[in-house]
Design a protein around this motif. Structure first.
Motif, mmCIF file in Angstrom:
data_model
loop_
_atom_site.group_PDB
_atom_site.id
_atom_site.type_symbol
_atom_site.label_atom_id
_atom_site.label_comp_id
_atom_site.label_asym_id
_atom_site.label_seq_id
_atom_site.Cartn_x
_atom_site.Cartn_y
_atom_site.Cartn_z
ATOM 1 N N TYR A 374 21.391 16.628 43.057
ATOM 2 C CA TYR A 374 21.447 15.429 44.436
ATOM 3 C C TYR A 374 21.824 14.798 44.673
ATOM 4 O O TYR A 374 22.158 14.000 45.456
ATOM 5 N N VAL A 375 21.312 13.967 43.280
ATOM 6 C CA VAL A 375 22.317 12.839 43.189
ATOM 7 C C VAL A 375 23.586 12.591 43.459
ATOM 8 O O VAL A 375 24.247 11.843 43.497
ATOM 9 N N ASN A 376 23.978 13.736 42.540
ATOM 10 C CA ASN A 376 25.890 13.668 42.015
ATOM 11 C C ASN A 376 26.034 14.424 43.638
ATOM 12 O O ASN A 376 27.347 14.273 44.284
ATOM 13 N N GLY A 388 10.083 8.820 31.321
ATOM 14 C CA GLY A 388 10.016 10.042 30.101
ATOM 15 C C GLY A 388 10.718 9.470 28.837
ATOM 16 O O GLY A 388 11.461 8.959 28.337
ATOM 17 N N PRO A 389 10.301 10.662 27.466
ATOM 18 C CA PRO A 389 11.713 10.524 26.645
ATOM 19 C C PRO A 389 12.682 10.743 26.752
ATOM 20 O O PRO A 389 13.789 11.019 27.368
ATOM 21 N N ASP A 390 13.393 10.011 25.093
ATOM 22 C CA ASP A 390 15.051 10.502 24.977
ATOM 23 C C ASP A 390 15.408 11.627 24.495
ATOM 24 O O ASP A 390 14.920 11.414 23.591
ATOM 25 N N GLY A 391 15.100 12.477 25.395
ATOM 26 C CA GLY A 391 14.926 14.264 24.916
ATOM 27 C C GLY A 391 15.987 14.470 25.723
ATOM 28 O O GLY A 391 16.949 13.717 25.776
ATOM 29 N N PRO A 392 16.272 16.101 25.157
ATOM 30 C CA PRO A 392 17.662 16.866 25.686
ATOM 31 C C PRO A 392 17.761 16.691 27.037
ATOM 32 O O PRO A 392 18.614 16.647 27.941
ATOM 33 N N ASP A 393 16.398 16.364 27.965
ATOM 34 C CA ASP A 393 16.735 16.451 28.866
ATOM 35 C C ASP A 393 16.955 15.523 29.929
ATOM 36 O O ASP A 393 18.100 14.855 30.554
ATOM 37 N N PHE A 394 16.967 14.186 29.788
ATOM 38 C CA PHE A 394 17.385 12.981 29.473
ATOM 39 C C PHE A 394 18.957 12.552 29.184
ATOM 40 O O PHE A 394 19.579 12.505 30.026
ATOM 41 N N ARG A 395 19.463 13.162 27.834
ATOM 42 C CA ARG A 395 20.949 13.345 27.348
ATOM 43 C C ARG A 395 21.467 14.047 28.744
ATOM 44 O O ARG A 395 22.840 13.702 29.058
ATOM 45 N N GLU A 399 24.160 12.772 30.971
ATOM 46 C CA GLU A 399 25.971 12.980 30.476
ATOM 47 C C GLU A 399 25.947 13.431 31.981
ATOM 48 O O GLU A 399 27.118 13.813 32.687
ATOM 49 N N ARG A 400 25.644 14.548 32.971
ATOM 50 C CA ARG A 400 25.947 15.515 34.316
ATOM 51 C C ARG A 400 25.879 14.289 35.325
ATOM 52 O O ARG A 400 26.064 14.811 36.395
ATOM 53 N N THR A 401 25.274 12.948 35.139
ATOM 54 C CA THR A 401 25.161 11.920 36.542
ATOM 55 C C THR A 401 25.895 10.961 36.667
ATOM 56 O O THR A 401 26.689 10.775 34.752
#
Length: 490
Positions: A374-376, A388-395, A399-401
């Motif tokens: 949606y964002v892209n 939220g936490p600084d974890g794989p989902d955040f990274r 990276e992808r947006t």
């Protein structure tokens, strides 16, 4: 005749001011670090000596604008960035030495930052002081002269700035222009050495078009619809309350405000409830509340109200968080209740237009991949938020947006470091400033090379071509070709 009209009539023609600044710049040459810091100090003194008057002027321009909010965002918010810039002027002015080893045989190469000349700055209305002073301080640090066009939407602030500037600067150093939209268009068309604009993407396109006639390079600080993602493992109470508070800064009239939020489907009702409770606690009253910022003018008031009504008419769920007994929106005070909108789809104007008001759109999601898609699928925002936490989902999200900056768990956190560049990408902007990025934006990095060698290097490109040139060329190409093939595995 208003004070603004009188000030405009007294102003010298802008092309004449530009030529006077350019002539003075040429006659004096690039200023040293002491003069650059002195100009920054005078600019800061202009603001700090008169901050009460500026706050009063901005309150009058908006109708209602909290004094504490103006002091925090307009004035206090610029000090650390300016002080950082001032303290690094001498360091940033130093040339960068290249090919240091070649100096032993008489070849000297360096890159030296040099001032561009005269910088034009066109300011916005939402932060009419901060967003002209900050780029001006960077332009001074780089050694330039400055002309500022203040926003016509905040005329009292513009008039005050124009009236005060001559007490701190000669007009060949800094000149402030006031006037209407036609004046702004004429300003944008001047042959500056660089033009800096803060405002909407639509107006930014007009500014760039006007500047292109003179091949003037531009920095565009624009905006956009800033997305927020509430992660599945986020602290929902903290996230919802911070997002609600951030949306209400300056009445939502901030280019880095959260615009729309994605919340896990199974937590959306809880999220909306916390947002609603937070807003009720923040604003037990609105119409007479001096801490509640008005829409800056009738046009923006009607535009924001129109966005909400368009969404409502097309089936969105609209929740206006108004105090009991108060009728909002109120056209007299131009105040709009904090509004939560759910069920927004692409048929609604609210899906595409930057809101710039106290309205928060809430979407749901089950897969983070859907949020990224949606964002892209939309123009790159000025900032993307993650709670939220600084974890794989955040990274993975980072990276992808694509966005001008990313902030996690707090409003505008990407602007906290004074040295961090600030700017957008794509439709949210072009170029950056703050810290060294601002110095670089208003400098030309010029390569200077001198040779005391007893022979010429590049002169061998001139005919007639001898055997040594032909052999050297053939050998160099063969080595380069073989090296490239080896890297490719051939």
């Amino acid at each position: 005749m208003t004070l603004l009209d009188a000030t405009a009539r007294r102003q010298e023609p802008m092309p004449e001011i530009l030529e006077r600044q350019r002539a003075s710049f040429g006659a004096d040459g690039p200023p040293g670090p002491a003069l650059r810091r002195n100009r920054i100090d005078r600019l800061l003194a202009l603001v700090l000596d008169n901050c009460d008057d500026f706050v009063d002027a901005m309150a009058a321009d908006f109708g209602t604008r909290p004094r504490a909010g103006s002091l925090f965002t307009e004035i206090m918010g610029m000090i650390s960035v300016i002080e950082h810039t001032r303290s690094h002027v001498r360091q940033w002015m130093r040339s960068t030495k290249l090919m240091r080893g070649a100096r032993l045989v008489g070849l000297r190469a360096e890159v030296e930052p040099s001032p561009l000349g005269v910088v034009g700055i066109i300011g916005p209305w939402n932060f009419p002081l901060n967003l002209v002073v900050l780029p001006a301080s960077a332009a001074f640090a780089a050694g330039n002269r400055v002309m500022i066009k203040m926003s016509e939407v905040t005329p009292r602030t513009a008039t005050l700035m124009a009236a005060l500037a001559p007490a701190y600067f000669d007009t060949t150093e800094l000149h402030v222009v006031t006037g209407d939209v036609d004046t702004a268009a004429a300003f944008a068309a001047l042959p500056f050495d660089h033009l800096f604009f803060t405002g909407s993407p639509a107006v930014g396109a007009l500014v760039q078009r006007a500047a292109s006639a003179n091949l003037v390079p531009v920095t565009l600080e624009l905006g956009g619809k800033n997305p927020v993602v509430v992660a599945p493992d986020a602290d929902l109470a903290r996230s919802a309350s911070r997002i609600a508070s951030a949306r209400m800064i300056n009445g939502g009239q901030v280019c880095v405000c959260p615009d729309y939020v994605f919340v896990p489907s199974h937590r959306v009702d809880e999220f909306v409830g916390i947002v609603r409770d937070t807003l009720h606690a923040m604003f037990p009253s609105i119409v007479a509340n001096q801490d509640y910022c008005s829409a800056v003018n009738k046009a923006n008031f009607e535009r924001v109200v129109g966005l909400v009504e368009d969404a409502r008419a097309k089936g969105a769920r609209v929740d206006a968080v108004a105090p009991p007994g108060e009728v909002l929106p109120d056209p007299v005070t131009r105040k709009i209740a904090p509004t939560i909108v759910r069920g927004v789809d692409d048929s609604m104007r609210l899906a595409d237009e930057e809101t710039f008001g106290p309205v928060l759109t809430v979407h749901t999601y089950d897969r983070l991949d859907d949020v990224v898609d949606y964002v892209n699928a939309r123009p790159a925002p000025l900032v993307a938020y993650w709670f939220g936490p600084d974890g794989p989902d955040f990274r993975s999200f980072v990276e992808r947006t694509r966005s001008g900056g990313v902030a996690r768990n707090d409003f505008a956190a990407q602007m906290i470091p004074s040295a961090a560049p600030f700017g957008g990408v794509g439709r949210s902007g072009m170029g950056a400033y703050h810290g060294k990025a601002g110095f670089d934006a208003f400098s030309h990095h010029r390569t200077v090379v001198g040779s005391d060698l007893p022979f010429t290097i590049t002169g061998r490109a001139a005919p007639p071509f001898g055997v040594s040139t032909r052999v050297t060329t053939a050998l160099t190409l063969r080595v380069a070709r073989n090296r490239t093939r080896r890297r490719l595995g051939g």
